[in-house]
Write an enzyme that holds these catalytic residues in place. Structure first.
Site, PDB file in Angstrom:
ATOM      1  N   GLN A 205       0.821  -1.199   0.000  1.00 24.68           N
ATOM      2  CA  GLN A 205       0.000   0.000   0.000  1.00 24.68           C
ATOM      3  C   GLN A 205       0.861   1.257   0.000  1.00 24.68           C
ATOM      4  O   GLN A 205       0.346   2.351  -0.114  1.00 24.68           O
ATOM      5  CB  GLN A 205      -0.864   0.042   1.271  1.00 24.68           C
ATOM      6  CG  GLN A 205      -1.985  -0.955   1.327  1.00 24.68           C
ATOM      7  CD  GLN A 205      -2.681  -0.925   2.680  1.00 24.68           C
ATOM      8  OE1 GLN A 205      -2.528  -1.838   3.474  1.00 24.68           O
ATOM      9  NE2 GLN A 205      -3.448   0.122   2.963  1.00 24.68           N
ATOM     10  N   PHE A 236      -6.197  -3.858   3.472  1.00 21.61           N
ATOM     11  CA  PHE A 236      -6.908  -3.460   4.702  1.00 21.61           C
ATOM     12  C   PHE A 236      -5.986  -2.837   5.750  1.00 21.61           C
ATOM     13  O   PHE A 236      -6.307  -2.856   6.938  1.00 21.61           O
ATOM     14  CB  PHE A 236      -7.663  -4.662   5.301  1.00 21.61           C
ATOM     15  CG  PHE A 236      -8.445  -5.457   4.293  1.00 21.61           C
ATOM     16  CD1 PHE A 236      -9.531  -4.873   3.654  1.00 21.61           C
ATOM     17  CD2 PHE A 236      -8.088  -6.748   3.951  1.00 21.61           C
ATOM     18  CE1 PHE A 236     -10.246  -5.571   2.683  1.00 21.61           C
ATOM     19  CE2 PHE A 236      -8.799  -7.454   2.996  1.00 21.61           C
ATOM     20  CZ  PHE A 236      -9.883  -6.868   2.367  1.00 21.61           C
ATOM     21  N   GLU A 240       0.448  -1.726   4.651  1.00 17.52           N
ATOM     22  CA  GLU A 240       0.897  -0.334   4.701  1.00 17.52           C
ATOM     23  C   GLU A 240       2.358  -0.275   5.137  1.00 17.52           C
ATOM     24  O   GLU A 240       3.168   0.399   4.524  1.00 17.52           O
ATOM     25  CB  GLU A 240       0.015   0.474   5.673  1.00 17.52           C
ATOM     26  CG  GLU A 240       0.432   1.939   5.769  1.00 17.52           C
ATOM     27  CD  GLU A 240      -0.533   2.787   6.579  1.00 17.52           C
ATOM     28  OE1 GLU A 240      -1.614   2.294   6.941  1.00 17.52           O
ATOM     29  OE2 GLU A 240      -0.204   3.957   6.853  1.00 17.52           O
ATOM     30  N   ARG A 318      -5.118   7.765  16.914  1.00 16.80           N
ATOM     31  CA  ARG A 318      -6.448   7.770  16.313  1.00 16.80           C
ATOM     32  C   ARG A 318      -7.483   7.159  17.272  1.00 16.80           C
ATOM     33  O   ARG A 318      -8.637   7.599  17.305  1.00 16.80           O
ATOM     34  CB  ARG A 318      -6.455   7.052  14.965  1.00 16.80           C
ATOM     35  CG  ARG A 318      -7.730   7.237  14.182  1.00 16.80           C
ATOM     36  CD  ARG A 318      -7.598   6.816  12.727  1.00 16.80           C
ATOM     37  NE  ARG A 318      -7.107   7.875  11.870  1.00 16.80           N
ATOM     38  CZ  ARG A 318      -7.903   8.761  11.231  1.00 16.80           C
ATOM     39  NH1 ARG A 318      -9.214   8.692  11.352  1.00 16.80           N
ATOM     40  NH2 ARG A 318      -7.389   9.700  10.478  1.00 16.80           N
ATOM     41  N   PHE A 352      -7.730   1.959  11.842  1.00 20.06           N
ATOM     42  CA  PHE A 352      -6.454   2.453  12.360  1.00 20.06           C
ATOM     43  C   PHE A 352      -6.569   2.979  13.786  1.00 20.06           C
ATOM     44  O   PHE A 352      -6.168   4.094  14.096  1.00 20.06           O
ATOM     45  CB  PHE A 352      -5.966   3.570  11.418  1.00 20.06           C
ATOM     46  CG  PHE A 352      -4.495   3.851  11.468  1.00 20.06           C
ATOM     47  CD1 PHE A 352      -3.590   3.005  10.850  1.00 20.06           C
ATOM     48  CD2 PHE A 352      -4.001   4.981  12.110  1.00 20.06           C
ATOM     49  CE1 PHE A 352      -2.220   3.283  10.878  1.00 20.06           C
ATOM     50  CE2 PHE A 352      -2.639   5.262  12.140  1.00 20.06           C
ATOM     51  CZ  PHE A 352      -1.751   4.411  11.516  1.00 20.06           C
ATOM     52  N   GLU A 727     -12.719   3.318   5.515  1.00 19.43           N
ATOM     53  CA  GLU A 727     -12.716   2.833   6.887  1.00 19.43           C
ATOM     54  C   GLU A 727     -14.017   3.038   7.667  1.00 19.43           C
ATOM     55  O   GLU A 727     -14.425   2.159   8.435  1.00 19.43           O
ATOM     56  CB  GLU A 727     -11.570   3.500   7.665  1.00 19.43           C
ATOM     57  CG  GLU A 727     -10.199   3.096   7.168  1.00 19.43           C
ATOM     58  CD  GLU A 727      -9.121   4.049   7.658  1.00 19.43           C
ATOM     59  OE1 GLU A 727      -9.126   5.229   7.239  1.00 19.43           O
ATOM     60  OE2 GLU A 727      -8.281   3.635   8.459  1.00 19.43           O
TER      61      GLU A 727
END
Lengths: 788, 490
Positions: A205, A236, A240, A318, A352, A727
């Site tokens: 990603q 998903f 990343e 987050r 996240f 998300e």
């Protein structure tokens, strides 16, 4: 109004386009990383030697591998010319001298075939010098084992507000992680070309970061490494940060052998080596006034980071920024910290940290509603943010009124009140099977908290024949980003969708890209694609103005035609204008760039305006629970979700539905079980395959599933008035958990507060039912006694 | 080298050089057909699903979807298979591909070729028929249940395919929108011709052999001479061993096509089911004749697995968590064992001797299971799992009771997942027989169901939960037999 959000007449955005690769997908013609490897001659296969000890110093003897026919090379720390680290925090040795979790890859064997590499890895011997290990979050808390920087979000005075609240509750909420289970496991294919450059096709990603890690491991500069992400078979968030080390292994193998090297984890390797959604342990205290309005929340959140930091800090950030979800809480003190354990390093996963924050407040509201005698739906609605209110981290809640509007629309369209009355009468005559319908809202902040990531680039080419090729920095993992970018380009250039093509995402086309993450792929890259297209369109308008004998400002691009405003007979095909532009030496390609304006964030004090806007939604879920076994079915789901003015409605609905079901999996079904014993396999993941780690299948699909996109929802701050969608819908699944809670409660006495373990597997639900029944039993006896 | 050939998407491809343990999936990918994907390598995700031409009841062919990751490619000697690439192309999509694409049925696309194959198998199923027209709702929409579409599409056909992206709704819509195959459709036309005959196979590569004997007698001779040989029928268990645990065998004997093991006969006092008959085939041929098995089949793994898995395999592995043993125990089934020296029959209740151990001797094969008739009138299969479709049971309980004028006359209860072997709940059975079918009896018997069980805690369930599931199963059954249960004081 803003130019960014304005749509021209007859836009291609907003049409329900099918995925741009759909025909390739359904015929098996779509290539993924390891498919490219299957078509590459002379490719070697890399296979890991995985640790069987959660924490130990290791001594590795690789000599046995070289006695296995077909083994070409064993990669070890001694082979690394650059930095022996797979991450950006310098805490993830690629070839470790210490096993830090059960399954940790120690060295990699390259073989002519997978069989040779596998047998070679079996022939490697490892000596372990065991060290103490921490497996659960609680063990880490008890041992004081933390990593990274702890953060606190604070507003008002939670302690004194708690002291003066009419109702005060405290509790512990803890829940497990979630395996991404992208159908395509991690995969890389590295080739060293004739010029000494490294080409790495990687299921990533974040191609730019993969490129940087490959470069630092190889000890070369970024301009010697090109990373391509053609497409991913799901990601998903799991791709990343985590693909980098695998790409580096493949590239290192290519360097040392001069041969192409493929690395594809099998399912067990993937699930035992790579990180997951962070599990959390949260202790909390909440205060409400006599009318059920939230007054204060004091919470300590401990997330399980695993063996290294990876993305745990921003994930925690987050979570802290989403524990308010949709609710105004005047006084907040929330402290977050990252446990360090001997498990794979937990990482990004759709939401996240947001879902973990939302989990807290939804769990609290679900638990306290019966205790204070307020209907849980009413308790939620009355605590919604009102226009003008701000989040605990100091950001004004833009369009807060949408919460109430969406809630009301859903309640009406899903016929919630009548159905709840029906359910009540059903339950009254059904002793062993209970139903419930619950609703939960979601408010999710859009943008990377780390401001620098909120930029993107694109490269758009118009060829002389009028055909268009676009490149952008975002990656395609199934979410339909490429389709949306084609729609954006077609809209900006006034073309039909088929006139635009897209080239694979590569770091040599668009540099320094951000991860395709945080739901921001379309916002950021769409802004960049639009910018590039508009530059070209402006130049072509001048050419067309001369051709059509009108001022360039009166040239319109639509449907593949370029025409004069108010004089539709004066027109030329887009291709004619392109050709004319070429002959007039007018540049027909452009680099586009976008940065999200207006963001600021101070991580030290956790205050600022980190988000461009919020995405809203609400879901109503009806479930049926069997009291004998704890098994349940999702009978009906209704969703109203805010995607702004949709760029691509079919794709957006697909994201909403898929997100919901993935959230449902996390909350009800998917269970990561670790060996927490002191036995020889301490720290081993016991659910390490598809047969033991159960994802939602067809049987979990709601029997009735209706998704509506909130209408007239233009967002001024994003490309063509749209909103991010990847998300936020995952958190709509809390409505299912709350419905299960309410159905369990129906087995108990009135005002019975249900504590539900997570995931709410049939066994977990069964125990909650037993507790409810036990609470009902003395109540029933009391009722009987008083009747006498 | 060998001259073994498989027909793939209409072209003959040689297996030359492939190791004998090679799965169909790895072979397909090695030969450039990368449309089939590996998602799990244990028959759970279906990303590798392909169609195999198998014999149909009327002498023609059926397109049967199976997991390519579990089938040894040498088992396909002389057979015909179709992958997603063979269904259609980007230029000319197959109807299932067209519907999937248009409905938004693919997001990342990785599971999609497998879904296309599973859907195509159901698309071509000869007995897939829409519900009769006169059963329409007022709105004009044909009646269909939770698991069937208005076009007769059985959602269980997709129970072995996992998708992580879509949430399944668009895939279901695509499936329910399928019409009937056109007469000119080449895969439809293929159904009218006989399926390929099984070929005797003998492949030896790098010292390891894969042999498909022609007859049962030949198989038994081979087994007598090489008792350590691995016997492979559907390979739904062995395939997992090969892929996940890296097991290899020097001698593989394929028995899945042996006619002697593929019989199904229903006589006056017994139903005999061949040990190598795939469960889907058993289900089709029984056609509801054994209601307990009808309840069991949809809960046994997935259609993709049932298209290969057999009773013989499920009993042969001796696993305590196999799904068929509890049901067969409740049915009072007997096992027919055969060796080069002859045949013998043992009661299933005496078959299991320990964890993955049985009375089956070396050199012996399971030839058939026999279910005595008449069947008990009240039967039920309770499988406790995390997931409703395609999951391994934490507890499985099968009941077979006869109740005559309110009194229990016979009772057999089979249990799985609660001990080292599947077992009968004898104490509970004894507590039921001769007693009135009421709450008091059920409670008494319930307390005894777990008497012979020794449930353990593992990643699927805790021992306590398993024990309580045993306790409550009979009550649950009772609650379904009495719509209104009125308790009266004694």
């Amino acid at each position: 109004m803003s130019a960014l959000a304005d749509r021209p007449a007859h836009p291609v955005v907003g049409l329900p386009a099918a995925h741009e690769s759909a025909a390739l997908h359904v015929t098996g013609a779509a290539m993924y990383t390891d498919d490219l490897a299957a078509h590459t001659a002379g490719v070697l296969t890399a296979w890991p030697v995985q640790s069987t000890n959660a924490h130990a110093k290791v001594t590795v003897d690789v000599s046995g591998a070289y006695r296995v026919p077909g083994v070409v090379r064993v990669l070890t720390a001694a082979d690394v010319p650059g930095v022996n680290d797979a991450g950006i925090k310098n805490d993830e040795p690629l070839f470790p001298s210490e096993s830090r979790f059960y399954g940790h890859a120690l060295v990699w064997v390259l073989g002519e075939t997978q069989e040779a590499a596998r047998l070679g890895a079996e022939a490697v011997t490892v000596e372990y010098e065991p060290l103490p290990s921490l497996i659960t979050v609680q063990e880490a808390i008890d041992a004081g084992s933390y990593q990274g920087i702890a953060r606190t979000v604070q507003r008002g005075d939670a302690a004194s507000a708690l002291a003066s609240s009419a109702h005060v509750f405290e509790g512990v909420t803890s829940f497990g992680g979630q395996e991404h289970f992208y159908l395509e496991t991690h995969a890389s294919l590295a080739i060293r070309d004739s010029e000494g450059q490294y080409f790495v096709q990687c299921s990533t990603q974040h191609p730019s970061e993969t490129q940087e890690i490959v470069a630092h491991v190889l000890g070369v500069h970024s301009n010697q490494v090109t990373v391509q992400s053609l497409r991913m078979g799901g990601a998903f968030g799991g791709k990343e940060m985590q693909p980098h080390g695998f790409a580096a292994i493949a590239a290192l193998g290519a360097k040392l052998t001069g041969r192409p090297v493929r690395l594809r984890l099998n399912r067990t390797q993937d699930i035992t080596m790579t990180g997951k959604r962070h599990p959390f342990h949260i202790s909390w205290k909440v205060g409400l006034d006599e009318n059920g309005y939230l007054q204060a929340l004091d919470a300590t959140l401990t997330c399980d980071g695993g063996w290294s930091l990876d993305l745990s800090e921003p994930v925690l950030g987050r979570a802290l920024c989403h524990l308010d979800n949709a609710y105004w809480i005047p006084n907040v003190h929330a402290h977050g910290r990252i446990a360090k354990t001997n498990k794979p390093s937990n990482t990004a996963f759709r939401g996240f940290g947001g879902p973990q924050g939302v989990f807290l407040i939804e769990d609290i509201l679900g638990r306290v509603a019966p205790a204070i005698g307020v209907d849980p739906l009413e308790l939620r609605r009355k605590n919604f943010y009102r226009p003008g209110q701000s989040t605990p981290y100091g950001q004004l809640v833009k369009d807060a009124d949408r919460l109430d509007t969406i809630w009301g629309q859903l309640r009406e369209e899903a016929d919630v009140d009548a159905r709840r009355a029906e359910i009540e009468s059903f339950n009254a005559s059904s002793p062993h099977v209970k139903r419930a319908l619950s609703m939960t809202p979601v408010k999710f902040g859009i943008s990377f908290n780390f401001a620098a990531f909120n930029q993107a680039g694109a490269l758009v080419h118009v060829y002389k024949d009028g055909s268009v090729l676009i490149n952008h920095g975002g990656t395609e993992m199934g979410q339909g980003l490429h389709t949306k970018m084609l729609q954006v380009a077609a809209t900006a250039l006034g073309l039909e969708l088929h006139q635009v093509r897209l080239a694979p995402t590569r770091t040599d086309k668009v540099p320094n890209t951000s991860a395709t993450a945080a739901s921001s792929g379309a916002d950021l890259n769409g802004g960049a694609v639009k910018d590039a297209c508009e530059q070209i369109r402006a130049r072509m308008a001048k050419v067309a103005g001369r051709m059509l004998d009108v001022d360039e400002r009166d040239v319109r691009f639509s449907g593949g035609q370029v025409s004069a405003l108010g004089r539709p007979e004066r027109k030329a095909a887009f291709a004619e204008v392109a050709h004319a532009a070429y002959l007039q030496r007018v540049q027909l390609f452009a680099a586009g760039y976008y940065r999200t304006e207006g963001l600021h964030w101070n991580p030290e004090i956790m205050q600022g305006s980190p988000f461009k806007y919020f995405a809203y939604g609400a879901a109503a879920t009806e479930v049926e629970v069997d009291g004998f076994t704890g098994t349940y079915r999702v009978r009906r789901v209704d969703i109203v979700h805010d995607v702004g003015d949709s760029l691509s409605p079919m794709l957006d609905i697909g994201q909403v539905e898929g997100g919901y079901v993935q959230g449902l999996g996390w909350l009800t079904l998917e269970e990561l079980r670790w060996d927490t014993s002191d036995g020889p396999h301490r720290g081993r993941l016991q659910t390490q395959s598809a047969s033991t780690y159960k994802l939602p299948s067809f049987s979990e699909m709601p029997e009735t599933f209706t998704v509506r996109l909130f209408e007239n929802a233009r967002e001024d701050g994003a490309v063509y008035g749209s909103k991010a969608v990847g998300e936020p819908p995952l958190m709509l699944a809390f409505s299912a958990r709350e419905a299960i809670r309410d159905a369990v409660g129906a087995f108990g006495p009135a005002r019975h507060s249900v504590e539900l373990a997570s995931p709410a597997t049939p066994e977990a639900v069964f125990w909650a039912v037993r507790t409810a029944q036990a609470a009902a039993a003395p109540a029933a006896e009391r009722a009987l006694t008083s009747a006498r | 080298m060998n001259d073994i050939v498989v027909n793939v998407n209409g072209s003959r491809r040689s297996l030359a050089g492939a190791a004998v343990h090679t799965t169909a999936l790895d072979w397909l990918r090695d030969t450039g057909l990368s449309g089939s994907k590996e998602g799990c390598a244990e028959g759970e995700c279906g990303a590798c699903a392909m169609l195999v031409a198998t014999p149909s009841a009327d002498g023609g062919t059926a397109w049967t979807p199976v997991n390519a990751c579990l089938v040894p490619v040498y088992a396909l000697d002389g057979q015909e298979i179709v992958t997603a690439e063979g269904l259609g192309s980007v230029e000319a999509l197959h109807p299932v591909q067209e519907k999937l694409a248009a409905a938004g049925g693919s997001q990342c696309g990785y599971c999609t070729p497998g879904f296309a194959c599973s859907m195509a198998g159901e698309y071509y199923r000869a007995d897939r028929t829409p519900p009769p027209a006169d059963t329409e709702h007022e709105g004009g929409c044909p009646v269909h249940d939770d698991d069937h579409g208005p076009n007769g599409f059985d959602l269980h056909a997709l129970s072995g395919n996992l998708c992580r992206c879509t949430g399944y709704r668009p895939i279901r819509d695509a499936a329910y929108a399928l019409g009937v195959p056109e007469d000119a459709d080449p895969l439809r036309k293929r159904l009218d011709e006989p399926a390929p005959e099984p070929l005797p196979t003998r492949a030896v590569v790098d010292g390891a052999s894969f042999v498909r004997p022609r007859t049962l007698a030949e198989a038994l001779d081979l087994l007598r001479d090489e008792p350590s040989a691995t016997v492979i029928a559907g390979s739904t268990d062995w395939g997992v061993e090969v892929n996940i645990r890296g097991r290899r065998t020097p001698h593989a004997i394929a028995i899945d096509h042996l006619e002697e093991l593929r019989t199904l006969t229903i006589s006056e006092d017994v139903i005999e089911i061949g040990a190598a008959l795939p469960l889907s085939e058993v289900e089709r041929r029984l056609d509801g004749a054994v209601p307990l098995l009808s309840q069991l089949f949809p809960q046994f793994a997935s259609r993709l697995i049932r298209n290969r898995a057999t009773f013989g395999g499920n009993l042969g592995t001796g696993s305590p968590i196999g799904d068929t043993p509890p049901a067969l125990l409740a049915l009072g089934a007997r096992v027919v064992l055969v060796s080069a020296d002859g045949e013998r029959e043992v009661a299933l209740s005496a078959y299991f001797t320990g964890y993955r151990e049985s009375v089956r001797g070396s050199g012996e094969l399971i030839r058939a299971v026999r279910i005595p008739l008449p069947l008990a009138k009240l039967t039920a299969f309770h499988k406790i799992t995390k997931r409703r479709f395609d999951d391994i049971s934490s507890v499985a309980i099968a009941f077979a009771l006869d109740i005559d004028e309110g009194v229990v006359t016979t009772a057999r209860i089979g249990l799985g997942g609660v001990a080292a072997t599947p077992l009968r709940a004898y104490a509970a059975e004894a507590a039921l027989v001769g007693q009135p079918w009421n709450v008091a009896t059920v409670r008494k018997a319930s307390a005894l169901i777990g008497a012979e069980a020794t449930p353990m805690s593992d990643h699927r369930a805790s021992a306590d939960y398993r024990a309580l599931m045993l306790d409550s199963a009979l009550l649950k059954l009772y609650s379904t037999t009495r719509v209104e249960t009125k308790e009266v004081s004694a």
